[in-house]
Design a protein around this motif. Structure first.
Motif, mmCIF file in Angstrom:
data_model
loop_
_atom_site.group_PDB
_atom_site.id
_atom_site.type_symbol
_atom_site.label_atom_id
_atom_site.label_comp_id
_atom_site.label_asym_id
_atom_site.label_seq_id
_atom_site.Cartn_x
_atom_site.Cartn_y
_atom_site.Cartn_z
ATOM 1 N N VAL A 183 0.837 -1.215 0.000
ATOM 2 C CA VAL A 183 0.000 0.000 0.000
ATOM 3 C C VAL A 183 0.867 1.259 0.000
ATOM 4 C CG1 VAL A 183 -0.265 0.125 2.522
ATOM 5 C CG2 VAL A 183 -2.033 1.098 1.033
ATOM 6 N N LEU A 184 2.033 1.193 0.620
ATOM 7 C CA LEU A 184 2.970 2.318 0.698
ATOM 8 C C LEU A 184 4.271 1.906 0.013
ATOM 9 C CD1 LEU A 184 3.702 5.125 2.050
ATOM 10 C CD2 LEU A 184 4.611 3.766 3.950
ATOM 11 N N LYS A 200 -1.460 -9.373 4.853
ATOM 12 C CA LYS A 200 -2.261 -8.169 5.041
ATOM 13 C C LYS A 200 -2.374 -7.411 3.715
ATOM 14 C CE LYS A 200 -1.050 -7.822 9.950
ATOM 15 N NZ LYS A 200 -2.378 -7.873 10.605
ATOM 16 N N TRP A 201 -1.521 -6.431 3.499
ATOM 17 C CA TRP A 201 -1.627 -5.556 2.328
ATOM 18 C C TRP A 201 -1.191 -6.238 1.036
ATOM 19 C CZ3 TRP A 201 -4.178 -1.160 3.469
ATOM 20 C CH2 TRP A 201 -4.250 -0.798 4.809
ATOM 21 N N LEU A 274 2.312 -3.177 -10.145
ATOM 22 C CA LEU A 274 1.529 -1.951 -9.974
ATOM 23 C C LEU A 274 2.405 -0.803 -9.482
ATOM 24 C CD1 LEU A 274 -1.651 -3.420 -8.221
ATOM 25 C CD2 LEU A 274 -1.389 -2.808 -10.627
ATOM 26 N N ASP A 275 1.886 0.402 -9.642
ATOM 27 C CA ASP A 275 2.512 1.595 -9.085
ATOM 28 C C ASP A 275 1.990 1.741 -7.657
ATOM 29 O OD1 ASP A 275 3.397 4.081 -8.332
ATOM 30 O OD2 ASP A 275 2.501 5.170 -10.004
ATOM 31 N N ILE A 276 2.808 1.373 -6.679
ATOM 32 C CA ILE A 276 2.349 1.375 -5.290
ATOM 33 C C ILE A 276 2.060 2.797 -4.820
ATOM 34 C CG2 ILE A 276 2.851 0.628 -2.944
ATOM 35 C CD1 ILE A 276 2.429 -1.657 -4.916
ATOM 36 N N ALA A 277 2.753 3.775 -5.376
ATOM 37 C CA ALA A 277 2.469 5.166 -5.008
ATOM 38 C C ALA A 277 1.039 5.539 -5.370
ATOM 39 C CB ALA A 277 3.459 6.108 -5.689
#
Length: 353
Positions: A183-184, A200-201, A274-277
């Protein structure tokens, strides 16, 4: 309420893999599996039931998953060890610390990153508030252990300040990214050691965990939990005593729970592309909207927690069909890529009622 920009095409495709889990704001407790992971797990169970599975057949799956994770956190795959639980990998780090070493930790951090050091007995564990962590590092500190995102509150650590202070005093850094990776954006090379549980994420089955080992830490750690899967030639390392462990971080591996890695390959591969940002912008934007609507100081965090000492608000949201968690006397909402403004509205309706 419209607070999100349209996702990019890759992110939109990834979101579609999670169906319509409206009201699910509990990724900080347990992530949801993407469709591809569910399909892979079902196929594997069917193959197992047909007696069409063998242990060696899981090795390519584990190798690909390790590569996906290395790409996701920006390290060479040779720096990635695998395991099953955060506390087990933290215990490996604790075992490497010299007697009398000071381990600096965060008050209220997740116990898996603290308890292994406390239980060593020979170590001096000093706990300080997260906001004071960087300033508390001094010449006495051998290692600073902290979570990049606090589980109970969602607060993001000032990693740059912590790294700078640790470097100035020669301390090692050990960062738990379990509540961040997926996520981050996470750059594991920023720290000497990182640990991450993927359930989790990263939306993987429980039992898939990673340890990244930088050069300074590699010189200190010892493979005290080494077993057959840590061997240079895994399937020639089943019987001792003449076993040669792997030369890279694989020597810290714990033998895998095979079926869990079938799902993890798909989930972690998805996030690695993916682009996590972009995910962080989406999730933290929902967090900011919720805090503003609740009259709290605006927090751009994926995890939003607010006081609920009696659990009344948690009860009201659960009764309204919202899947949410409570931690440390707080209600805790956690937003991921599948969440929308409708989930924020659902929380507010439940609390107003």
């Amino acid at each position: 309420m419209s607070i999100l920009t349209a996702p990019s095409r890759p992110l939109a495709a990834a979101i579609a893999e999670f169906g319509e889990p409206r009201g699910y704001v509990a990724a900080a407790s347990i992530g949801l599996p993407p469709r591809r992971a569910v399909e892979a797990l079902r196929a594997d169970l069917d193959a197992w039931a047909r007696a069409d599975r063998d242990p060696q057949g899981y090795d390519p799956i584990i190798a690909r998953t390790r590569e996906h994770y290395a790409r996701l956190v920006g390290v060479d795959v040779a720096r990635v060890a695998i395991g099953s639980q955060t506390s087990v990998q933290a215990a490996l780090v604790a075992a490497a610390m010299p007697a009398g070493a000071e381990i600096l930790v965060v008050e209220g951090d997740f116990s898996s990153i603290i308890t292994p050091f406390q239980e060593r007995g020979e170590l001096r564990v000093r706990a300080v508030p997260l906001a004071a962590l960087a300033d508390a590092i001094d010449e006495r500190t051998t290692l600073v252990a902290f979570s990049l995102v606090q589980s109970a509150t969602g607060v993001v650590a000032d990693a740059a300040a912590i790294r700078e202070a640790a470097a100035r005093h020669g301390a090692l850094t050990f960062c738990d990214t379990t509540q961040a990776t997926g996520v981050l954006p996470v750059a594991a090379d920023d720290f000497d050691l990182t640990v991450c549980h993927a359930y989790k994420w990263l939306c993987s089955p429980r039992g898939v965990c990673f340890l990244t080992v930088g050069a300074r830490a590699d010189a200190v750690l010892r493979p005290v939990q080494g077993g057959w899967y840590a061997g240079q030639r895994v399937w020639q390392s089943c019987y001792g005593p003449d076993i040669a462990l792997a030369a890279d971080a694989r020597r810290f591996d714990v033998s895998p729970a095979w079926q869990a890695w079938v799902g993890a390959e798909q989930s972690i591969g998805l996030f690695a592309g993916l682009d996590i940002a972009e995910i962080w912008e989406r999730a933290s934007g929902l967090g900011a909207a919720l805090t503003e609507a609740l009259g709290l100081p605006v927090q751009r965090q994926a995890i939003v927690a607010w006081p609920d000492p009696e659990g009344a608000q948690l009860t009201a949201m659960t009764a309204a069909g919202i899947r949410i968690s409570g931690r440390a006397g707080r209600a805790r909402a956690s937003f991921h890529l599948w969440n929308t403004a409708d989930d924020v509205e659902a929380i507010l309706r439940a609390l107003r009622s």
